[in-house]
Motif scaffolding. Structure first.
Motif, PDB file in Angstrom:
ATOM      1  N   GLU A  82       0.824  -1.201   0.000  1.00 48.17           N
ATOM      2  CA  GLU A  82       0.000   0.000   0.000  1.00 48.17           C
ATOM      3  C   GLU A  82       0.861   1.255   0.000  1.00 48.17           C
ATOM      4  N   ASN A  83       2.023   1.174   0.606  1.00 49.70           N
ATOM      5  CA  ASN A  83       2.978   2.278   0.633  1.00 49.70           C
ATOM      6  C   ASN A  83       4.352   1.704   0.986  1.00 49.70           C
ATOM      7  N   LYS A  84       5.349   2.569   0.999  1.00 51.52           N
ATOM      8  CA  LYS A  84       6.684   2.109   1.342  1.00 51.52           C
ATOM      9  C   LYS A  84       6.765   1.812   2.831  1.00 51.52           C
ATOM     10  N   GLY A 144       1.864 -15.786   4.995  1.00 51.56           N
ATOM     11  CA  GLY A 144       1.657 -17.211   4.727  1.00 51.56           C
ATOM     12  C   GLY A 144       0.261 -17.679   5.079  1.00 51.56           C
ATOM     13  N   ASN A 145      -0.275 -17.196   6.192  1.00 47.76           N
ATOM     14  CA  ASN A 145      -1.645 -17.552   6.588  1.00 47.76           C
ATOM     15  C   ASN A 145      -2.663 -17.027   5.583  1.00 47.76           C
ATOM     16  N   ALA A 146      -2.445 -15.796   5.124  1.00 41.31           N
ATOM     17  CA  ALA A 146      -3.379 -15.207   4.156  1.00 41.31           C
ATOM     18  C   ALA A 146      -3.417 -16.031   2.876  1.00 41.31           C
ATOM     19  N   ILE A 147      -2.259 -16.556   2.474  1.00 42.59           N
ATOM     20  CA  ILE A 147      -2.189 -17.399   1.272  1.00 42.59           C
ATOM     21  C   ILE A 147      -2.830 -18.761   1.538  1.00 42.59           C
ATOM     22  N   LYS A 148      -2.483 -19.358   2.666  1.00 44.77           N
ATOM     23  CA  LYS A 148      -2.938 -20.711   2.993  1.00 44.77           C
ATOM     24  C   LYS A 148      -4.461 -20.831   3.030  1.00 44.77           C
ATOM     25  N   PHE A 149      -5.113 -19.810   3.599  1.00 40.33           N
ATOM     26  CA  PHE A 149      -6.556 -19.901   3.798  1.00 40.33           C
ATOM     27  C   PHE A 149      -7.366 -19.129   2.759  1.00 40.33           C
ATOM     28  N   MET A 150      -6.689 -18.670   1.699  1.00 41.04           N
ATOM     29  CA  MET A 150      -7.395 -17.938   0.651  1.00 41.04           C
ATOM     30  C   MET A 150      -8.443 -18.830  -0.023  1.00 41.04           C
ATOM     31  N   ASP A 151      -9.667 -18.332  -0.119  1.00 40.32           N
ATOM     32  CA  ASP A 151     -10.749 -19.116  -0.724  1.00 40.32           C
ATOM     33  C   ASP A 151     -11.312 -18.467  -1.989  1.00 40.32           C
ATOM     34  N   LYS A 152     -10.647 -17.429  -2.487  1.00 39.08           N
ATOM     35  CA  LYS A 152     -11.118 -16.730  -3.691  1.00 39.08           C
ATOM     36  C   LYS A 152     -10.289 -17.145  -4.903  1.00 39.08           C
ATOM     37  N   ARG A 153     -10.900 -17.123  -6.050  1.00 38.48           N
ATOM     38  CA  ARG A 153     -10.167 -17.465  -7.274  1.00 38.48           C
ATOM     39  C   ARG A 153      -9.069 -16.437  -7.544  1.00 38.48           C
ATOM     40  N   ARG A 198      -2.571  -7.281   0.809  1.00 40.68           N
ATOM     41  CA  ARG A 198      -1.944  -5.958   0.829  1.00 40.68           C
ATOM     42  C   ARG A 198      -1.146  -5.789   2.129  1.00 40.68           C
ATOM     43  N   VAL A 199       0.056  -5.236   1.966  1.00 41.98           N
ATOM     44  CA  VAL A 199       0.929  -4.967   3.113  1.00 41.98           C
ATOM     45  C   VAL A 199       1.114  -3.459   3.211  1.00 41.98           C
ATOM     46  N   GLY A 200       0.886  -2.897   4.380  1.00 39.69           N
ATOM     47  CA  GLY A 200       1.000  -1.453   4.533  1.00 39.69           C
ATOM     48  C   GLY A 200       1.557  -1.052   5.877  1.00 39.69           C
ATOM     49  N   CYS A 201       1.824   0.247   6.023  1.00 38.79           N
ATOM     50  CA  CYS A 201       2.352   0.769   7.280  1.00 38.79           C
ATOM     51  C   CYS A 201       1.938   2.228   7.432  1.00 38.79           C
ATOM     52  N   TRP A 227       5.267   2.555  14.667  1.00 42.16           N
ATOM     53  CA  TRP A 227       4.762   2.193  13.332  1.00 42.16           C
ATOM     54  C   TRP A 227       3.579   1.257  13.518  1.00 42.16           C
ATOM     55  N   LYS A 228       2.572   1.402  12.662  1.00 45.73           N
ATOM     56  CA  LYS A 228       1.439   0.484  12.683  1.00 45.73           C
ATOM     57  C   LYS A 228       1.369  -0.219  11.337  1.00 45.73           C
ATOM     58  N   PHE A 229       1.679  -1.518  11.333  1.00 48.03           N
ATOM     59  CA  PHE A 229       1.709  -2.324  10.113  1.00 48.03           C
ATOM     60  C   PHE A 229       0.379  -3.053   9.921  1.00 48.03           C
ATOM     61  N   SER A 230       0.086  -3.382   8.682  1.00 43.97           N
ATOM     62  CA  SER A 230      -1.142  -4.128   8.383  1.00 43.97           C
ATOM     63  C   SER A 230      -0.885  -5.128   7.269  1.00 43.97           C
ATOM     64  N   VAL A 231      -1.498  -6.283   7.402  1.00 51.01           N
ATOM     65  CA  VAL A 231      -1.503  -7.308   6.346  1.00 51.01           C
ATOM     66  C   VAL A 231      -2.959  -7.704   6.148  1.00 51.01           C
ATOM     67  N   SER A 232      -3.525  -7.329   5.012  1.00 56.09           N
ATOM     68  CA  SER A 232      -4.954  -7.574   4.774  1.00 56.09           C
ATOM     69  C   SER A 232      -5.149  -8.485   3.574  1.00 56.09           C
ATOM     70  N   ASP A 233      -6.287  -9.159   3.543  1.00 59.11           N
ATOM     71  CA  ASP A 233      -6.598 -10.068   2.446  1.00 59.11           C
ATOM     72  C   ASP A 233      -8.102 -10.077   2.183  1.00 59.11           C
TER      73      ASP A 233
END
Length: 273
Positions: free
Chosen positions: A148-150, A170-179, A184-187, A194-200
């Protein structure tokens, strides 16, 4: 003369009271020091027990596990013609169970090392680190991972930070159920940290389980559907906790998930690119 005598008497009484107070203070300090020494001794003993436990787990449990795995492989190869389809499935199931147990043991060892092994802090560009994590995971073609940003440069241990991002991505990939999976990784720069985020855009997590997922060995999906030790998010929480940060999740069932974690800044050592 009498007035002077009374003044001296009053001063003498105050001095005596001060002496007694100082004596009590010294006794309290000595008592506290003794209690602190006991706590340190107990901590040292617990740390020694943890090291011994890690050694036992690593050697005494993994050795027979390797033997079971090797023997199962031999039987599967040498007697493959003697097995029907159901027999072959059962042999595959044994191998999967052995692999899962090995993963649990490794997870326990990693968890026990956090906070016990001296970390090697250094200047760490998280943009490079996260890209290396993504390359190592090698996500399937149907999953897109974007920034999402640097991300900032921080002064931390590279192995620990790698574990954090590897588990979350890895968890976001493992449990992905969409085609078409999107991660997204952001900060965000929030002053002192710093507040980091990993969304799916995956299956999401019901609010009832937001606390449960950070507990060791806890999984929301049966392990036969998704191989998981239930240790990954516990490791993330422990690592971030040692740094003085916090971990949380924002999600609803069916609407994807966003994992947040905060990382306190280290003055001028941390910087934004």
């Amino acid at each position: 003369m009498e007035e002077r005598t009374n003044e001296l008497k009053a001063k003498t009484e105050k001095i005596e009271e001060s002496r007694k107070a100082l004596t009590y203070l010294v006794e309290d300090v000595n008592k506290t020091g003794e209690e602190l020494r006991k706590v340190n001794m107990e901590y040292a003993a617990a740390n020694k027990e943890l090291k011994e436990f890690a050694y036992i787990v690593s050697h005494d449990l993994k050795a027979p596990l390797r033997a079971i795995s090797q023997l199962t492989h031999w039987i599967s190869e040498d007697y493959s013609e003697a097995f029907d389809d159901d027999g072959k499935k059962q042999m595959d199931l044994i191998l999967k169970r052995v692999k899962r147990m090995d993963g649990l043991i490794e997870g326990i060892l990693r968890y026990s090392r956090i906070g016990r092994i001296r970390e090697k802090e250094g200047r760490l560009d998280l943009n490079l680190l996260v890209n290396e994590v993504i390359d190592n995971i090698a996500p399937p073609d149907n999953i897109q991972i974007t920034f999402e940003n640097k991300l900032p440069v921080v002064f931390r241990d590279s192995t620990r930070m790698e574990q954090v991002f590897q588990n979350l991505i890895g968890n976001a990939i493992k449990f992905m159920d969409k085609r078409e999976g999107i991660i997204r990784v952001g900060c965000a720069d929030e002053g002192a940290f710093w507040k980091f985020s990993v969304s799916d855009n995956g299956p999401g997590i019901d609010k009832r389980y937001h606390d449960k997922i950070f507990q060791i060995f806890q999984t929301l999906v049966p392990r036969d559907e998704h191989e998981s030790t239930g240790i990954g998010l516990t490791l993330v929480k422990k690592i971030i906790g040692l740094y003085g940060g916090s971990v949380s999740v924002g999600s609803e069932a069916g609407h994807g998930a966003t994992f947040f974690f905060t990382l306190p800044k280290k003055g001028k050592k941390d910087e934004k690119l």
